[in-house]
Write an enzyme that holds these catalytic residues in place. Structure first.
Site, PDB file in Angstrom:
ATOM      1  N   HIS A   1     -16.269 -12.782   5.248  1.00  0.00           N
ATOM      2  CA  HIS A   1     -15.182 -12.195   6.045  1.00  0.00           C
ATOM      3  C   HIS A   1     -14.641 -10.874   5.506  1.00  0.00           C
ATOM      4  CE1 HIS A   1     -14.407 -15.529   8.913  1.00  0.00           C
ATOM      5  NE2 HIS A   1     -15.083 -16.201   7.996  1.00  0.00           N
TER       6      HIS A   1
ATOM      7  N   ASP B   1     -10.789  -2.980   4.744  1.00  0.00           N
ATOM      8  CA  ASP B   1     -10.561  -4.244   5.435  1.00  0.00           C
ATOM      9  C   ASP B   1     -11.872  -4.692   6.054  1.00  0.00           C
ATOM     10  OD1 ASP B   1      -9.104  -6.358   6.414  1.00  0.00           O
ATOM     11  OD2 ASP B   1      -7.499  -5.101   7.221  1.00  0.00           O
TER      12      ASP B   1
END
Ligand code: GDG
Length: 729
Positions: A167, A374
């Site tokens: 992720h 991110d």
């Protein structure tokens, strides 16, 4: 129905111990929603830590937790102690992997005891999986806390279908290589059948790291590891679209919207929502606001900046310091620009209920999502989706994975204050039609590739990869076929062996001198050749002096320089050849040797070879193409051929190859049994000329003209040993 075991560090259920007993509450994150759709297709169980340490519960309570989690939430707990959480979670996961993978190398801690705890907890997770997994279960592991788990699970359940989704960013090789345990981490991941990433860049970085550190080749995301193929692929995670697009219809959300509008009349709202994390770029964003207000006094009292920071990893020191820094910055800016009726920044340090969060998305004119790094960033997608009117502007950092899909927003470099200040001015003045036009395109995209589709595509690819592996396995010499081969061998009066040397009889090494045959191998070849029914031929690319010195006395047929030299009784050349072309080719190879550290040239009587096994794999991949391009024209005029083998480029006279040499033996007799084994592209020439009765075996999993594949070089020796024994009976 097949079962799906979802495995993540945390369960989507939190358990708290209060005075009146244990309290269970479910969290509805994006992952839980996405996987929710799979719950219908599979009978699913979620495995993970329930958020309460085992030190705080007794055996009886743990039993109660286990049964209630299963009966009410289809979850299974992995109990972790306070010490595990300290070292594995706060420690290795969040003080080593998290900063490293987000390019915050200055925050990374390399501590062996943390690594050991990480290994131990991953092992513990694999024990739990082993306990509850059935034969046909699919196992889907999530995130950076559990990167060793695919391997540990594979060791316990060799045939399991295992997927892993990462992720967070996968950093470039230059960053990843800093980790002392980098190889173990890669090997851990490669226990999976498929490894998923949010963006193509992360997938590429991962592939490049496995190539450089473990030496595995890959094509189109397919990695050829020792005995399996593994897929690395891109699956940009989506959101639960309807949950956000329909939120505005919820009366609770409507109430919140009305309240907000009432308290903020005539003010433009700029929103930012993040976990309080140094990767999210919150102080930098505040500095942008500061500069913006300084340079644009007309916006004072006209805008309001709502900063939501959700508490996160509060035990880790960098997070404590960041919290203090943000508190101070907010205070400074509010003190500097605030008036009696106006506070520029509304700062909420807490987790907001869903209706308030979506109401904020709804009323915000601008949303600032400017992380320094991110993996994806779901807030960006949620904001666009919640804008049912189409009005609103997202300013998005190019360092967030989401920027790859949301190109119609204003994309900024979060390190450039200038760019961000300009972006803010642009966002606040963007015409409404333009806002709507940009957002509609993105909304459609987010709707099409939502979290359900994301999860389903991942599962499809996992199943597909498993199918490919099975097709591959069908090409592997099966035990039944091996029995047939052995029996054909026993019954045959005349048998021919055509054996490649490097990569077939010995593991593949880089430099010529490393590959000398051991006593066991010589013994084995001697034994095979001693049987009067057998003719054993070694077909090598090496020079004749080396091969003669190693094998000259064993009574084998020998072929050298890929078919230039042949020894049945005496050495002879397959046809008269010249080497007067070498003067033209050598300088080119030398140039490539100088430009590619680690590569070297081997000169044989009638060929020149550029070896690049020991060179940087990525550099040499480029250089090989350049070299071949350069050689193509030249060699055509000189009647030469370019041969690409395992980590070599060889230039030699045209029309010479192992196949032509092998024909000398094949055509020489009426054989009842022929066995040809090789691992290299040059062995394909031998496979091509074999008659139908022959058994041909390719070492490794790549495609070949051979009838069967063998998983590894070790299997070649095992087979030859069996044949040697079979001959004795
Ligand atoms: C990791 C990666 C990747 C946040 N505050 C509140 C709240 N949230 C919800 C949001 C969103 C989620 O939490 C945050 O997701 P992000 O993607 O923004 O970030 P991370 O937590 O860092 O997640 C990231 C993600 O995994 C998925 O793969 O995108 O890059 O770092 O869904 O809505 N929800 C509520 N109140 C809050 O105050 N209700």
């Amino acid at each position: 129905m097949r079962r799906l075991l979802i495995v993540s560090n945390r369960l989507p259920v939190t358990i708290e111990k209060r005075k009146d007993g244990l309290h269970f509450s479910q969290s509805a994150g994006g992952l839980a929603t996405g996987l929710g759709s799979l719950y219908k297709l599979y009978d699913s169980i979620w495995i993970g830590w329930p958020g309460i340490t085992s030190d705080k519960t007794n055996k009886e309570e743990r039993g109660h937790i286990e049964s209630r989690l299963m009966s009410e939430f289809a979850c299974h707990p992995v109990f972790l102690s306070q010490n595990d959480i300290e070292k594995y979670y706060h420690g290795f996961s969040n003080k080593t992997l998290w900063p490293l993978f987000h390019y915050f190398t200055q925050y990374v801690i390399h501590e062996k005891s943390l690594w050991e705890a990480y290994r131990r907890v991953n092992e513990l997770f694999s024990e739990v999986i082993y306990e509850i997994a059935g034969k046909d279960d699919i196992i889907w592991i999530h995130d950076y806390h559990l990167m060793l788990l695919p391997k540990y699970t594979r060791q316990r359940l060799p045939d399991a279908e295992i997927g892993f989704f990462h992720h967070i960013p996968f950093p470039s090789f230059e960053i990843f290589r800093l980790l002392p345990w980098r190889n173990e981490i890669l090997e851990g991941l490669l226990g999976a059948d498929i490894i998923g990433f949010h963006t193509d860049d992360y997938t590429r970085h991962f592939l490049s790291s496995t190539h450089r550190l473990l030496g595995y080749e890959y094509t189109m995301g397919q990695i050829n590891a020792d005995d399996r193929i593994i897929r690395a692929d891109t699956f940009p995670m989506g959101i639960a679209y309807e949950r956000f697009s329909k939120a505005v219809q919820d009366p609770k959300v409507q109430r919140e919207i009305t309240k907000l509008r009432k308290s903020l009349p005539e003010r433009k709202i700029i929103l930012s929502v993040d976990r309080l994390d140094y990767t999210k770029g919150i102080p930098q964003r505040l500095e942008v606001l500061n500069t913006f207000l300084e340079r644009n006094p007309m916006y004072r009292e006209k805008i309001i900046f709502i900063l939501i920071a959700t508490p996160s990893r509060t035990q880790v020191n960098h997070y404590k310091l960041l919290k203090r820094q943000i508190d101070e910055l907010v205070g400074r800016i509010n003190g500097k620009y605030g008036t009696i009726g106006w506070t520029p920044i509304w700062y909420l340090y807490r987790y907001l209920p869903f209706p308030i969060l979506t109401a904020l998305y709804n009323v915000a004119d601008v949303c600032l999502v400017t992380p320094l790094r991110d993996g994806m960033n779901l807030i960006a997608k949620e904001y666009i989706t919640a804008k049912t009117s189409g009005k609103g502007v997202l300013i998005l950092s190019e360092m967030a994975g989401a920027a790859k899909e949301l190109g119609e927003t204003i994309i900024v470099n979060p390190n450039s204050r200038e760019e961000m200040v300009e972006a803010l001015a642009k966002a606040l003045t963007m015409p409404e039609e333009e806002q709507i036009e940009r957002n509609r395109v993105m909304q459609k995209r987010i709707q099409r590739y939502d979290v359900v589709r994301w999860a389903e595509e991942f599962m499809d690819r996992l199943v597909h990869t498993k199918k490919l592996q099975k097709e591959m396995d069908a090409r592997i010499l099966s035990p039944e076929m091996k029995t047939r081969l052995l029996s054909d061998y026993r019954n045959a009066k005349r048998r021919l062996f055509l054996l490649d040397y490097d990569g077939t009889l010995i593991p593949f090494f880089g430099k010529p001198q490393e590959a000398r045959p051991g006593e066991n191998l010589l013994q084995l070849l001697r034994k095979l050749a001693a049987d009067p029914r057998n003719e054993v031929v070694l077909l090598s690319g090496r020079d004749k002096e080396t091969i003669e010195s190693w094998f000259g006395t064993l009574g084998l047929g020998l072929v050298c320089e890929h078919g230039v030299w042949i020894k049945e009784d005496e050495w002879e050349m397959i046809e008269p050849l010249t080497d007067d072309w070498k003067g033209e080719i050598r300088p080119i190879l030398e140039l490539y040797m100088d430009r590619t550290p680690g590569s070297f040239i081997e000169e044989k009587e009638f060929s020149l070879v550029w070896h690049y096994r020991k060179a940087d794999p990525e550099l040499s991949t480029t250089r090989v193409r350049e070299l071949i391009d350069e050689l193509v024209n030249l060699t055509a005029n000189l009647n030469l051929q370019i041969l690409e083998g395992s980590k070599v480029v060889e230039v030699k006279n045209s029309g010479i190859n192992k196949g032509r040499a092998a024909l000398r033996w094949i055509a020489g007799e009426d054989w009842n049994f022929i066995l040809a084994i090789g691992d290299d592209r040059t062995d394909e020439d031998s496979f091509e000329v074999l008659p139908e009765i022959a058994y041909s075996l390719k070492v490794g999993l790549s495609s070949s003209l051979a009838r069967f594949n063998l998983k590894s070089q070790r299997d070649v020796l095992l087979l030859l040993e069996e044949l040697a024994l079979a001959g004795l009976r």
